[in-house]
Design a protein around this motif. Structure first.
Motif, PDB file in Angstrom:
ATOM      1  N   ARG A   1       0.829  -1.205   0.000  1.00  0.00           N
ATOM      2  CA  ARG A   1       0.000   0.000   0.000  1.00  0.00           C
ATOM      3  C   ARG A   1       0.871   1.266   0.000  1.00  0.00           C
ATOM      4  NH1 ARG A   1      -5.219   0.906   2.034  1.00  0.00           N
ATOM      5  NH2 ARG A   1      -5.221  -1.109   3.067  1.00  0.00           N
ATOM      6  N   ARG A   2       1.997   1.224   0.729  1.00  0.00           N
ATOM      7  CA  ARG A   2       2.857   2.397   0.849  1.00  0.00           C
ATOM      8  C   ARG A   2       3.625   2.698  -0.428  1.00  0.00           C
ATOM      9  NH1 ARG A   2       6.885   2.642   5.534  1.00  0.00           N
ATOM     10  NH2 ARG A   2       7.161   4.689   4.545  1.00  0.00           N
ATOM     11  N   CYS A   3       3.955   1.659  -1.213  1.00  0.00           N
ATOM     12  CA  CYS A   3       4.766   1.857  -2.412  1.00  0.00           C
ATOM     13  C   CYS A   3       3.891   2.349  -3.565  1.00  0.00           C
ATOM     14  CB  CYS A   3       5.451   0.555  -2.807  1.00  0.00           C
ATOM     15  SG  CYS A   3       6.758   0.048  -1.665  1.00  0.00           S
ATOM     16  N   PRO A   4       4.435   3.222  -4.426  1.00  0.00           N
ATOM     17  CA  PRO A   4       3.632   3.834  -5.491  1.00  0.00           C
ATOM     18  C   PRO A   4       3.436   2.933  -6.706  1.00  0.00           C
ATOM     19  CG  PRO A   4       5.865   4.687  -5.573  1.00  0.00           C
ATOM     20  CD  PRO A   4       5.809   3.784  -4.372  1.00  0.00           C
ATOM     21  N   PHE A   5       2.870   1.759  -6.498  1.00  0.00           N
ATOM     22  CA  PHE A   5       2.569   0.867  -7.618  1.00  0.00           C
ATOM     23  C   PHE A   5       1.252   1.288  -8.280  1.00  0.00           C
ATOM     24  CE2 PHE A   5       5.032  -2.101  -4.853  1.00  0.00           C
ATOM     25  CZ  PHE A   5       6.101  -2.303  -5.721  1.00  0.00           C
ATOM     26  N   ILE A   6       1.145   1.016  -9.584  1.00  0.00           N
ATOM     27  CA  ILE A   6      -0.132   1.228 -10.264  1.00  0.00           C
ATOM     28  C   ILE A   6      -0.764  -0.091 -10.674  1.00  0.00           C
ATOM     29  CG2 ILE A   6       0.540   3.506 -11.131  1.00  0.00           C
ATOM     30  CD1 ILE A   6       0.977   2.129 -13.899  1.00  0.00           C
ATOM     31  N   ASN A   7       0.047  -1.156 -10.695  1.00  0.00           N
ATOM     32  CA  ASN A   7      -0.448  -2.450 -11.164  1.00  0.00           C
ATOM     33  C   ASN A   7       0.258  -3.568 -10.412  1.00  0.00           C
ATOM     34  OD1 ASN A   7       0.186  -4.827 -13.455  1.00  0.00           O
ATOM     35  ND2 ASN A   7      -1.943  -4.105 -13.437  1.00  0.00           N
ATOM     36  N   ILE A   8      -0.495  -4.605 -10.102  1.00  0.00           N
ATOM     37  CA  ILE A   8       0.052  -5.790  -9.436  1.00  0.00           C
ATOM     38  C   ILE A   8      -0.092  -6.974 -10.387  1.00  0.00           C
ATOM     39  CG2 ILE A   8       0.008  -7.258  -7.397  1.00  0.00           C
ATOM     40  CD1 ILE A   8       0.605  -4.287  -6.809  1.00  0.00           C
ATOM     41  N   LYS A   9       1.034  -7.662 -10.661  1.00  0.00           N
ATOM     42  CA  LYS A   9       0.999  -8.831 -11.557  1.00  0.00           C
ATOM     43  C   LYS A   9       1.028 -10.098 -10.719  1.00  0.00           C
ATOM     44  CE  LYS A   9       3.095  -8.638 -15.539  1.00  0.00           C
ATOM     45  NZ  LYS A   9       4.149  -8.561 -16.601  1.00  0.00           N
ATOM     46  N   LEU A  10      -0.009 -10.917 -10.894  1.00  0.00           N
ATOM     47  CA  LEU A  10      -0.088 -12.186 -10.160  1.00  0.00           C
ATOM     48  C   LEU A  10       0.862 -13.199 -10.793  1.00  0.00           C
ATOM     49  CD1 LEU A  10      -3.982 -12.429  -9.849  1.00  0.00           C
ATOM     50  CD2 LEU A  10      -2.357 -11.442  -8.204  1.00  0.00           C
ATOM     51  N   ASP A  11       1.711 -13.796  -9.966  1.00  0.00           N
ATOM     52  CA  ASP A  11       2.682 -14.773 -10.454  1.00  0.00           C
ATOM     53  C   ASP A  11       1.970 -15.947 -11.132  1.00  0.00           C
ATOM     54  OD1 ASP A  11       5.508 -15.894 -10.420  1.00  0.00           O
ATOM     55  OD2 ASP A  11       4.427 -17.469  -9.334  1.00  0.00           O
ATOM     56  N   MET A  12       2.567 -16.460 -12.208  1.00  0.00           N
ATOM     57  CA  MET A  12       1.900 -17.498 -12.993  1.00  0.00           C
ATOM     58  C   MET A  12       1.649 -18.764 -12.176  1.00  0.00           C
ATOM     59  SD  MET A  12       4.830 -18.995 -15.571  1.00  0.00           S
ATOM     60  CE  MET A  12       5.057 -17.427 -16.404  1.00  0.00           C
ATOM     61  N   GLU A  13       2.558 -19.103 -11.280  1.00  0.00           N
ATOM     62  CA  GLU A  13       2.352 -20.306 -10.469  1.00  0.00           C
ATOM     63  C   GLU A  13       1.200 -20.104  -9.479  1.00  0.00           C
ATOM     64  OE1 GLU A  13       5.926 -21.707  -8.695  1.00  0.00           O
ATOM     65  OE2 GLU A  13       6.971 -21.951 -10.606  1.00  0.00           O
ATOM     66  N   PHE A  14       1.067 -18.891  -9.006  1.00  0.00           N
ATOM     67  CA  PHE A  14      -0.046 -18.546  -8.125  1.00  0.00           C
ATOM     68  C   PHE A  14      -1.361 -18.730  -8.880  1.00  0.00           C
ATOM     69  CE2 PHE A  14      -1.981 -14.931  -5.385  1.00  0.00           C
ATOM     70  CZ  PHE A  14      -2.453 -15.854  -4.477  1.00  0.00           C
ATOM     71  N   VAL A  15      -1.374 -18.300 -10.154  1.00  0.00           N
ATOM     72  CA  VAL A  15      -2.567 -18.448 -10.994  1.00  0.00           C
ATOM     73  C   VAL A  15      -2.837 -19.921 -11.273  1.00  0.00           C
ATOM     74  CG1 VAL A  15      -3.549 -17.958 -13.275  1.00  0.00           C
ATOM     75  CG2 VAL A  15      -2.277 -16.171 -12.034  1.00  0.00           C
ATOM     76  N   TRP A  16      -1.785 -20.668 -11.618  1.00  0.00           N
ATOM     77  CA  TRP A  16      -1.958 -22.090 -11.945  1.00  0.00           C
ATOM     78  C   TRP A  16      -2.450 -22.872 -10.726  1.00  0.00           C
ATOM     79  CZ3 TRP A  16       3.364 -22.756 -14.833  1.00  0.00           C
ATOM     80  CH2 TRP A  16       3.282 -22.092 -16.060  1.00  0.00           C
ATOM     81  N   ASP A  17      -1.946 -22.524  -9.538  1.00  0.00           N
ATOM     82  CA  ASP A  17      -2.393 -23.210  -8.317  1.00  0.00           C
ATOM     83  C   ASP A  17      -3.907 -23.027  -8.116  1.00  0.00           C
ATOM     84  OD1 ASP A  17       0.109 -24.135  -7.733  1.00  0.00           O
ATOM     85  OD2 ASP A  17       0.592 -22.538  -6.288  1.00  0.00           O
TER      86      ASP A  17
END
Length: 632
Positions: A549-565
């Protein structure tokens, strides 16, 4: 009359060298044998030099033919001494004259021809003449002796200069020195033939060789009395695979901790005990100590290796008394080179042995075998390292792009810039293989900067909006984030290509969030310069929601293994996290989308963007333009 004033001390010193040679332990390498041959030939040459002159001066009643035989032997030895020094130089340079028949022929031909002339002197006057009264005089071809001397000296110096990169400065200087000393000696022999000066200069050369290449202290490990790593390297570079099929190493566990527990003096005393034990109990084996508690034994009897290991294991179950009533309790693990692996590249085998010994020092009761496959893995790693070095130095890192699509419309929205490097065969090296190497050797900084610049150049020279691209993601390594000048360097590149900062999103892996404070400071600095950030590989466990939340990110990419799980278990974790991220104000990209079913499901749980082989694998920038560029 000849002057003999230097001969006696020369002979004494030569005999001392012989005594030292046979009294010191040696490893069976070529330059040891070559040095022994030089000493023996030099000794024989001096003896015949003196006896020939004595006989010519004081024994006129001796048959001229006997004198002729005696002087013929002297000149043969003189020529042999010349070639011995030359061969020693080639051995030091690791120059194998046998590898090329043409080169071998050119190098040996002058020696053989002049030998023929010397042999002919038994029958006709070629090199020298001895009258019926026993008077000596040079023959018509006497100059050939000096032609041979200067030819091989010149060839030695040419080889030393040409192959100087094979030598360290500590070896290069003495190698040049003894050849120059010999050159001076031959000049003075021609200028003052009545003085036996040449032997003095060969003696000086022998002393230089001994101190620089044969000194036992160069190959001895003082704390253990065994051979050292340099000796092992020399032996590995020359020995035949079948000569020492037993190569067994062992490492003391937690060696650095032991030095703190037992003190340096007591640990050194323990190492000496171990070295003495190995030499006394395995007298037919060569023993090496490679520092940091690592020993290597080399032997010829392959059937004895299990007995050797068991004896060493049994001995280490008992304490080592290091003095002052201090008993050291040590554990060891072993590594062994399989005989067939020794037929691989020697440098790689040695590198594998050393790395395995380090690994063994961190494992209890390990028994690691070095196989051909393991050596080949090390070889592949070295080839990748060379490819990385070459690609970075020549700026030949290739820009590949993988498209990112809108989850709702499945239209092209962005792309990820990916670095690709080729090996010597022109094949793509997987990024998982070369990136860790580039990070380890620091090349990732230049590589990452080159990729950033290539992306800026692509944006400048192409209408990315016409392709449907709003932005291109460029990866930042955690190593790059350590650079204090990263923001200024990237800003300069943006100005060079007149590229708006918002057109490039910087991807930071979740791994970077381990050092959160440094990451936060770097991101805040670059945010002020207009850069936008994406958190890559989310789901591997390093980041947490509060930090994110503190870091100025605009987008979060879900790791492919996280998606596959998620597709394997279909639990509520991924949908819940996705919704949480979106509620925090971030957009979400799902990586690893392989089919339309996955795309539909990721859209359903709320992902904004999709990336994966369902749409496209990473492709060269030229093919990307061809596929997605405006159609005329």
């Amino acid at each position: 009359m000849w002057n003999y004033s230097l001969v006696l001390p020369e002979l004494v010193i030569i005999f001392i060298f012989l005594i030292f040679y046979f009294s010191q332990p040696k490893i069976p390498v070529r330059h040891n044998k070559a040095f022994l041959f030089i000493i023996i030939i030099d000794l024989a040459t001096i003896i015949f030099d003196v006896t020939c002159t004595l006989f010519l001066e004081h024994f006129s009643h001796i048959s001229p033919y006997i004198l002729r035989i005696q002087n013929t032997i002297y000149f043969l030895l003189f020529l042999q001494r010349i070639i011995c020094f030359f061969m020693f130089t080639t051995i030091i340079l690791k120059k194998d004259l046998r590898s090329s028949k043409k080169e071998k022929f050119i190098n040996i031909l002058p020696f053989e021809i002049i030998n023929v002339f010397v042999f002919l002197n038994l029958f006709i006057d070629t090199i020298f003449h001895i009258s019926e009264e026993g008077e000596y005089s040079p023959g018509p071809f006497n100059f050939l002796i000096y032609v041979a001397a200067f030819f091989y000296l010149f060839l030695s110096l040419v080889y030393v200069i040409y192959y100087h990169k094979r030598l360290s400065i500590a070896d290069l200087i003495p190698c040049l020195a003894y050849n120059v000393v010999l050159f001076i000696g031959y000049i003075l022999r021609i200028a003052f033939p009545k003085y036996l000066l040449m032997n003095f200069f060969t003696l000086i050369s022998i002393i230089i060789i001994y101190l620089s290449f044969q000194n036992p202290s160069l190959l001895k490990e003082e704390r253990t009395g065994t051979f050292n790593l340099k000796a092992l390297q020399l032996l590995f570079s020359e020995m035949k695979p079948e000569k020492y099929p037993v190569i067994l190493g062992f490492a003391i566990h937690n060696y650095n901790d032991l030095r703190e527990i037992y003190s340096n003096n007591q640990t050194d005393a323990g190492l000496l005990l171990i070295g003495n034990y190995l030499k006394q109990n395995f007298p037919h084996m060569l023993v090496f100590y490679l520092t940091s508690g690592r020993f290597v034994l080399m032997g010829k009897d392959i059937s004895s290796i299990e007995d050797i290991r068991q004896k060493i294991e049994t001995r280490f179950k008992a304490p080592w008394n290091a003095g002052k009533a201090v008993d050291m309790y040590l554990d060891v693990s072993f590594t062994q080179i399989k005989p067939e692996a020794f037929f691989c590249n020697r440098d790689l085998v040695l590198t594998t042995l050393l790395s395995n010994l380090i690994e063994a020092g961190n494992q209890e009761h390990a028994n690691i075998e070095i196989s051909v496959d393991q050596v080949k893995k090390i070889e592949t790693k070295k080839e990748i390292k060379r490819a990385v070095e070459l690609a970075v130095e020549q700026n030949t890192v290739e820009l590949f792009l993988q498209p990112v699509f809108d989850a709702k419309t499945q239209k092209l929205q962005g792309a990820e810039a990916l670095a690709r490097i080729r090996n010597g065969m022109g094949e793509i090296i997987p990024p998982g293989d070369f990136i860790p190497i580039a990070e380890k050797n620091g090349r990732i900084n230049i590589l990452g900067e080159q990729m950033f610049e290539k992306t800026c150049a692509f944006i400048q020279t192409h209408d990315i909006a016409a392709m449907g691209l709003s932005w291109i993601n460029v990866n930042l390594s955690p190593i790059q984030l350590l650079r204090h000048d990263l923001c200024s360097r990237f800003t300069d590149i943006l100005k060079k290509y007149d590229t708006p900062a918002e057109k490039i999103h910087l991807e930071i892996t979740e791994e970077s969030m381990i050092d959160y404070d440094l990451l936060y400071r770097q991101m805040e600095l670059m945010k002020k310069a207009g850069f936008l950030f994406v958190l890559d590989d989310y789901g591997r466990g390093y980041s947490n929601v509060a930090r994110m939340r503190r870091c100025p990110f605009i987008n979060i990419k879900l790791d492919m293994e996280f998606v596959w799980d998620y597709f394997n278990s279909k639990d509520k974790l991924l949908p819940t996290i996705t919704q949480t991220i979106k509620e925090m104000g971030f957009t979400v990209t799902a990586e690893g989308i392989e089919n339309q079913e996955m795309a539909a499901e990721m859209k359903k749980i709320g992902c904004d963007y999709l990336q994966g082989y369902c749409f496209s694998q990473p492709i060269p920038v030229e093919k990307f333009i061809e596929k997605y560029g405006p159609k005329n």
